[in-house]
Design an enzyme around this catalytic site. Structure first.
Site, PDB file in Angstrom:
ATOM      1  N   VAL A   1      -2.862 -22.914 -10.683  1.00 26.30           N
ATOM      2  CA  VAL A   1      -1.471 -22.473 -10.669  1.00 26.30           C
ATOM      3  C   VAL A   1      -0.595 -23.520 -11.343  1.00 26.30           C
ATOM      4  CG1 VAL A   1       0.486 -21.766  -9.226  1.00 26.30           C
ATOM      5  CG2 VAL A   1      -1.864 -21.178  -8.539  1.00 26.30           C
ATOM      6  N   LYS A   2       0.077 -23.105 -12.424  1.00 24.67           N
ATOM      7  CA  LYS A   2       0.912 -24.026 -13.192  1.00 24.67           C
ATOM      8  C   LYS A   2       2.348 -23.952 -12.676  1.00 24.67           C
ATOM      9  CE  LYS A   2       0.899 -25.421 -18.084  1.00 24.67           C
ATOM     10  NZ  LYS A   2       0.787 -24.916 -19.474  1.00 24.67           N
ATOM     11  N   VAL A   3       2.903 -25.124 -12.325  1.00 22.75           N
ATOM     12  CA  VAL A   3       4.209 -25.183 -11.656  1.00 22.75           C
ATOM     13  C   VAL A   3       5.092 -26.200 -12.366  1.00 22.75           C
ATOM     14  CG1 VAL A   3       5.394 -25.635  -9.470  1.00 22.75           C
ATOM     15  CG2 VAL A   3       3.076 -24.660  -9.444  1.00 22.75           C
TER      16      VAL A   3
ATOM     17  N   ALA B   1      -2.386 -20.712 -15.136  1.00 22.09           N
ATOM     18  CA  ALA B   1      -1.477 -19.554 -15.183  1.00 22.09           C
ATOM     19  C   ALA B   1      -0.167 -19.994 -14.545  1.00 22.09           C
ATOM     20  CB  ALA B   1      -2.078 -18.384 -14.418  1.00 22.09           C
TER      21      ALA B   1
END
Ligand code: G3P
Length: 218
Positions: free
Chosen positions: A86-88, A60
């Site tokens: 967590v996509k960064v 996400a």
């Protein structure tokens, strides 16, 4: 090789999951917008729905691009479900945030990676996954698969644990090339995954088996 599906479409996720070979899901703001999902709360509900369909990692992506904003959003996303990754984006504040998350035990996927140097920084920051975009490099006559090969070799040489998650996969041949390059994961459209099933000799062979059976059993 792990297979993730690269979509926010619940029907496609269910179809891929029912095949029995799906290991996870990746989304991004464009894929979420494509499904008509509007607003932070609806996005969060959608991520939880995906987590309830697939027993695997679900990426996400944060929207913030500043360190404090990425941290705030990332911690909220991670709290939604144990399978949330967590996509960064691979920017300075993103790398700094990935370092923070890795120290807090929050798993991350460093995205929008287009060079070995970016992949090195993601690994040094402790990213769980790195997402090199194969298709977008091919789109500009660069070599996306060669980038996968370079990152795989670099991570092996230095002993990094970050997993290479080949992204921006456009077709079945990309999956084959990612396997040959040693990627840990390929995140694909459903069509590319289903394309692995196709072979004319399988179809003709099955037709012959059934025809021969019918000759003596009709
Ligand atoms: O997860 C990244 C992927 O969705 C990007 O794919 O086809 O927009 O380059 P594409």
């Amino acid at each position: 090789m792990k297979f993730f599906i690269d979509t926010a479409n619940l029907d496609q996720i269910r179809e891929a999951n029912d095949l029995g070979v799906l290991d996870g899901v990746t989304t991004n703001p464009s894929l979420m917008a494509k499904e008509g999902i509007r607003g932070e709360e609806n996005c969060k509900k959608h991520y939880v729905e995906i987590c309830n369909i697939v027993d695997g990692d679900v990426s996400a992506e944060v929207i913030a691009t500043d360190y404090e904003g990425i941290i705030k959003e990332g911690e909220e996303l991670a709290a939604l479900h144990p399978n949330i990754v967590v996509k960064v984006p691979c920017i300075a504040d993103g790398i700094k945030a990935i370092k923070y998350f890795s120290q807090k035990g929050i798993r991350t996927n460093c995205t929008l990676v287009f060079s070995p140097g970016q992949a090195l920084l993601a690994a040094k920051a402790g990213a769980t996954y790195v997402s090199p975009f194969v298709g977008r490099l091919d789109d500009i006559c660069s070599d996306g698969i060669q980038l996968i090969e370079k990152i795989v070799d670099m991570y092996a040489y230095y002993g990094f644990k970050t997993q290479v998650l080949a992204a921006s996969i456009r077709h079945t041949q990309h999956i084959i090339q990612c396997i040959e390059a040693g990627a840990d994961v390929a995140t694909c459209p459903l069509s590319a995954i289903k394309g692995l099933l196709k072979h004319p000799l399988t179809d003709s062979g099955l037709a012959t088996f059934l025809a021969d059976y019918k000759k003596v059993n009709s």
